[in-house]
Design a protein around this motif. Structure first.
Motif, PDB file in Angstrom:
ATOM      1  N   ILE A  86       6.216  -0.976   4.302  1.00  0.00           N
ATOM      2  CA  ILE A  86       4.763  -0.857   4.205  1.00  0.00           C
ATOM      3  C   ILE A  86       4.113  -2.092   4.796  1.00  0.00           C
ATOM      4  O   ILE A  86       4.549  -3.212   4.543  1.00  0.00           O
ATOM      5  CB  ILE A  86       4.328  -0.744   2.738  1.00  0.00           C
ATOM      6  N   THR A  87       3.066  -1.863   5.574  1.00  0.00           N
ATOM      7  CA  THR A  87       2.223  -2.969   6.010  1.00  0.00           C
ATOM      8  C   THR A  87       0.783  -2.600   5.690  1.00  0.00           C
ATOM      9  O   THR A  87       0.438  -1.418   5.600  1.00  0.00           O
ATOM     10  CB  THR A  87       2.360  -3.246   7.523  1.00  0.00           C
ATOM     11  N   VAL A  88      -0.036  -3.613   5.483  1.00  0.00           N
ATOM     12  CA  VAL A  88      -1.448  -3.370   5.223  1.00  0.00           C
ATOM     13  C   VAL A  88      -2.297  -4.260   6.126  1.00  0.00           C
ATOM     14  O   VAL A  88      -1.889  -5.351   6.497  1.00  0.00           O
ATOM     15  CB  VAL A  88      -1.838  -3.616   3.748  1.00  0.00           C
ATOM     16  N   ASP A  89      -3.448  -3.753   6.463  1.00  0.00           N
ATOM     17  CA  ASP A  89      -4.423  -4.521   7.223  1.00  0.00           C
ATOM     18  C   ASP A  89      -5.510  -4.927   6.241  1.00  0.00           C
ATOM     19  O   ASP A  89      -6.382  -4.129   5.893  1.00  0.00           O
ATOM     20  CB  ASP A  89      -4.995  -3.668   8.354  1.00  0.00           C
ATOM     21  N   GLU A  90      -5.420  -6.159   5.764  1.00  0.00           N
ATOM     22  CA  GLU A  90      -6.376  -6.631   4.767  1.00  0.00           C
ATOM     23  C   GLU A  90      -7.806  -6.618   5.284  1.00  0.00           C
ATOM     24  O   GLU A  90      -8.751  -6.513   4.510  1.00  0.00           O
ATOM     25  CB  GLU A  90      -6.002  -8.032   4.299  1.00  0.00           C
ATOM     26  N   GLU A  91      -7.984  -6.731   6.598  1.00  0.00           N
ATOM     27  CA  GLU A  91      -9.334  -6.705   7.172  1.00  0.00           C
ATOM     28  C   GLU A  91      -9.977  -5.337   7.000  1.00  0.00           C
ATOM     29  O   GLU A  91     -11.201  -5.226   6.878  1.00  0.00           O
ATOM     30  CB  GLU A  91      -9.284  -7.070   8.657  1.00  0.00           C
ATOM     31  N   LYS A  92      -9.169  -4.283   7.002  1.00  0.00           N
ATOM     32  CA  LYS A  92      -9.687  -2.924   6.848  1.00  0.00           C
ATOM     33  C   LYS A  92      -9.912  -2.546   5.387  1.00  0.00           C
ATOM     34  O   LYS A  92     -10.743  -1.698   5.088  1.00  0.00           O
ATOM     35  CB  LYS A  92      -8.723  -1.904   7.460  1.00  0.00           C
ATOM     36  N   CYS A  93      -9.139  -3.125   4.475  1.00  0.00           N
ATOM     37  CA  CYS A  93      -9.181  -2.729   3.061  1.00  0.00           C
ATOM     38  C   CYS A  93     -10.598  -2.883   2.511  1.00  0.00           C
ATOM     39  O   CYS A  93     -11.232  -3.927   2.660  1.00  0.00           O
ATOM     40  CB  CYS A  93      -8.201  -3.566   2.245  1.00  0.00           C
ATOM     41  N   CYS A  94     -11.068  -1.815   1.830  1.00  0.00           N
ATOM     42  CA  CYS A  94     -12.406  -1.855   1.244  1.00  0.00           C
ATOM     43  C   CYS A  94     -12.340  -1.997  -0.280  1.00  0.00           C
ATOM     44  O   CYS A  94     -13.367  -1.966  -0.950  1.00  0.00           O
ATOM     45  CB  CYS A  94     -13.194  -0.615   1.644  1.00  0.00           C
ATOM     46  N   GLY A  95     -11.119  -2.116  -0.821  1.00  0.00           N
ATOM     47  CA  GLY A  95     -10.960  -2.358  -2.252  1.00  0.00           C
ATOM     48  C   GLY A  95     -11.234  -1.150  -3.121  1.00  0.00           C
ATOM     49  O   GLY A  95     -11.559  -1.306  -4.295  1.00  0.00           O
ATOM     50  N   GLU A 108      -9.938 -11.438  -7.295  1.00  0.00           N
ATOM     51  CA  GLU A 108     -11.185 -12.008  -6.797  1.00  0.00           C
ATOM     52  C   GLU A 108     -11.977 -11.086  -5.875  1.00  0.00           C
ATOM     53  O   GLU A 108     -13.203 -11.161  -5.842  1.00  0.00           O
ATOM     54  CB  GLU A 108     -10.935 -13.364  -6.105  1.00  0.00           C
ATOM     55  N   ASP A 109     -11.310 -10.206  -5.120  1.00  0.00           N
ATOM     56  CA  ASP A 109     -12.062  -9.374  -4.177  1.00  0.00           C
ATOM     57  C   ASP A 109     -11.595  -7.918  -4.087  1.00  0.00           C
ATOM     58  O   ASP A 109     -12.155  -7.130  -3.337  1.00  0.00           O
ATOM     59  CB  ASP A 109     -12.057 -10.007  -2.777  1.00  0.00           C
ATOM     60  N   GLY A 110     -10.555  -7.565  -4.829  1.00  0.00           N
ATOM     61  CA  GLY A 110     -10.097  -6.183  -4.847  1.00  0.00           C
ATOM     62  C   GLY A 110      -9.262  -5.760  -3.661  1.00  0.00           C
ATOM     63  O   GLY A 110      -8.890  -4.586  -3.542  1.00  0.00           O
ATOM     64  N   ILE A 111      -8.939  -6.698  -2.779  1.00  0.00           N
ATOM     65  CA  ILE A 111      -8.131  -6.365  -1.606  1.00  0.00           C
ATOM     66  C   ILE A 111      -6.706  -6.032  -2.041  1.00  0.00           C
ATOM     67  O   ILE A 111      -6.147  -6.653  -2.940  1.00  0.00           O
ATOM     68  CB  ILE A 111      -8.128  -7.540  -0.589  1.00  0.00           C
ATOM     69  N   VAL A 112      -6.118  -5.054  -1.369  1.00  0.00           N
ATOM     70  CA  VAL A 112      -4.790  -4.572  -1.714  1.00  0.00           C
ATOM     71  C   VAL A 112      -3.737  -5.676  -1.588  1.00  0.00           C
ATOM     72  O   VAL A 112      -3.790  -6.517  -0.698  1.00  0.00           O
ATOM     73  CB  VAL A 112      -4.412  -3.350  -0.841  1.00  0.00           C
ATOM     74  N   VAL A 113      -2.795  -5.632  -2.524  1.00  0.00           N
ATOM     75  CA  VAL A 113      -1.611  -6.492  -2.505  1.00  0.00           C
ATOM     76  C   VAL A 113      -0.404  -5.566  -2.578  1.00  0.00           C
ATOM     77  O   VAL A 113      -0.362  -4.675  -3.415  1.00  0.00           O
ATOM     78  CB  VAL A 113      -1.593  -7.447  -3.722  1.00  0.00           C
ATOM     79  N   VAL A 114       0.544  -5.778  -1.689  1.00  0.00           N
ATOM     80  CA  VAL A 114       1.756  -4.962  -1.705  1.00  0.00           C
ATOM     81  C   VAL A 114       2.775  -5.627  -2.617  1.00  0.00           C
ATOM     82  O   VAL A 114       3.214  -6.742  -2.363  1.00  0.00           O
ATOM     83  CB  VAL A 114       2.336  -4.790  -0.290  1.00  0.00           C
ATOM     84  N   ALA A 133      -9.949   3.589   4.048  1.00  0.00           N
ATOM     85  CA  ALA A 133     -10.096   2.692   5.199  1.00  0.00           C
ATOM     86  C   ALA A 133      -8.889   2.744   6.135  1.00  0.00           C
ATOM     87  O   ALA A 133      -8.862   2.023   7.137  1.00  0.00           O
ATOM     88  CB  ALA A 133     -10.296   1.267   4.708  1.00  0.00           C
ATOM     89  N   ALA A 134      -7.905   3.574   5.804  1.00  0.00           N
ATOM     90  CA  ALA A 134      -6.665   3.654   6.593  1.00  0.00           C
ATOM     91  C   ALA A 134      -6.046   2.263   6.788  1.00  0.00           C
ATOM     92  O   ALA A 134      -5.558   1.928   7.861  1.00  0.00           O
ATOM     93  CB  ALA A 134      -6.911   4.343   7.929  1.00  0.00           C
ATOM     94  N   ALA A 135      -6.051   1.494   5.718  1.00  0.00           N
ATOM     95  CA  ALA A 135      -5.532   0.119   5.776  1.00  0.00           C
ATOM     96  C   ALA A 135      -4.030   0.037   5.532  1.00  0.00           C
ATOM     97  O   ALA A 135      -3.429  -0.999   5.791  1.00  0.00           O
ATOM     98  CB  ALA A 135      -6.256  -0.750   4.761  1.00  0.00           C
ATOM     99  N   ILE A 136      -3.440   1.117   5.040  1.00  0.00           N
ATOM    100  CA  ILE A 136      -2.015   1.106   4.688  1.00  0.00           C
ATOM    101  C   ILE A 136      -1.237   1.887   5.737  1.00  0.00           C
ATOM    102  O   ILE A 136      -1.563   3.029   6.041  1.00  0.00           O
ATOM    103  CB  ILE A 136      -1.794   1.745   3.302  1.00  0.00           C
ATOM    104  N   GLN A 137      -0.205   1.252   6.277  1.00  0.00           N
ATOM    105  CA  GLN A 137       0.680   1.919   7.222  1.00  0.00           C
ATOM    106  C   GLN A 137       2.073   2.004   6.609  1.00  0.00           C
ATOM    107  O   GLN A 137       2.562   1.040   6.040  1.00  0.00           O
ATOM    108  CB  GLN A 137       0.779   1.153   8.547  1.00  0.00           C
ATOM    109  N   VAL A 138       2.669   3.183   6.730  1.00  0.00           N
ATOM    110  CA  VAL A 138       4.022   3.425   6.240  1.00  0.00           C
ATOM    111  C   VAL A 138       4.919   3.620   7.446  1.00  0.00           C
ATOM    112  O   VAL A 138       4.632   4.448   8.316  1.00  0.00           O
ATOM    113  CB  VAL A 138       4.065   4.671   5.332  1.00  0.00           C
ATOM    114  N   HIS A 139       5.989   2.844   7.505  1.00  0.00           N
ATOM    115  CA  HIS A 139       6.929   2.902   8.623  1.00  0.00           C
ATOM    116  C   HIS A 139       8.274   3.385   8.092  1.00  0.00           C
ATOM    117  O   HIS A 139       8.781   2.837   7.110  1.00  0.00           O
ATOM    118  CB  HIS A 139       7.098   1.518   9.250  1.00  0.00           C
ATOM    119  N   ASP A 140       8.806   4.398   8.733  1.00  0.00           N
ATOM    120  CA  ASP A 140      10.140   4.860   8.360  1.00  0.00           C
ATOM    121  C   ASP A 140      11.167   3.905   8.935  1.00  0.00           C
ATOM    122  O   ASP A 140      11.039   3.444  10.070  1.00  0.00           O
ATOM    123  CB  ASP A 140      10.380   6.271   8.882  1.00  0.00           C
ATOM    124  N   THR A 141      12.172   3.599   8.130  1.00  0.00           N
ATOM    125  CA  THR A 141      13.253   2.741   8.597  1.00  0.00           C
ATOM    126  C   THR A 141      14.547   3.530   8.523  1.00  0.00           C
ATOM    127  O   THR A 141      14.683   4.431   7.681  1.00  0.00           O
ATOM    128  CB  THR A 141      13.361   1.483   7.722  1.00  0.00           C
TER     129      THR A 141
END
Length: 66
Positions: free
Chosen positions: A3-12, A29-35, A57-65
């Motif tokens: 999993i990767t997240v784009d904290e800039e996109k996260c709207c909390g 402090e701001d509600g931004i996602v933490v993995v 916000a489509a801030a979470i990306q799931v990558h198959d490994t």
């Protein structure tokens, strides 16, 4: 799965935390996602995919490994 997240996109919105609380949390402090589990165990894959799919916000990306 990784999993990767784009904290800039996260709207909390917190949908990810409600769906997969063992994988995601939010900063106090701001509600931004933490993995919590960047490579979640297999039994969390379905919930993780659902959390990514509903993220407004489509801030979470799931990558198959392999």
């Amino acid at each position: 799965m990784k999993i990767t997240v784009d904290e800039e996109k996260c709207c909390g919105a917190g949908q990810c935390v409600l769906i997969a609380p063992e994988v995601f949390d939010q900063r106090d402090e701001d509600g931004i996602v933490v993995v919590l589990a960047p490579e979640p165990p297999h039994d969390q894959h379905a919930l993780t995919r659902e959390a990514a799919a509903v993220c407004p916000a489509a801030a979470i990306q799931v990558h198959d490994t392999p």
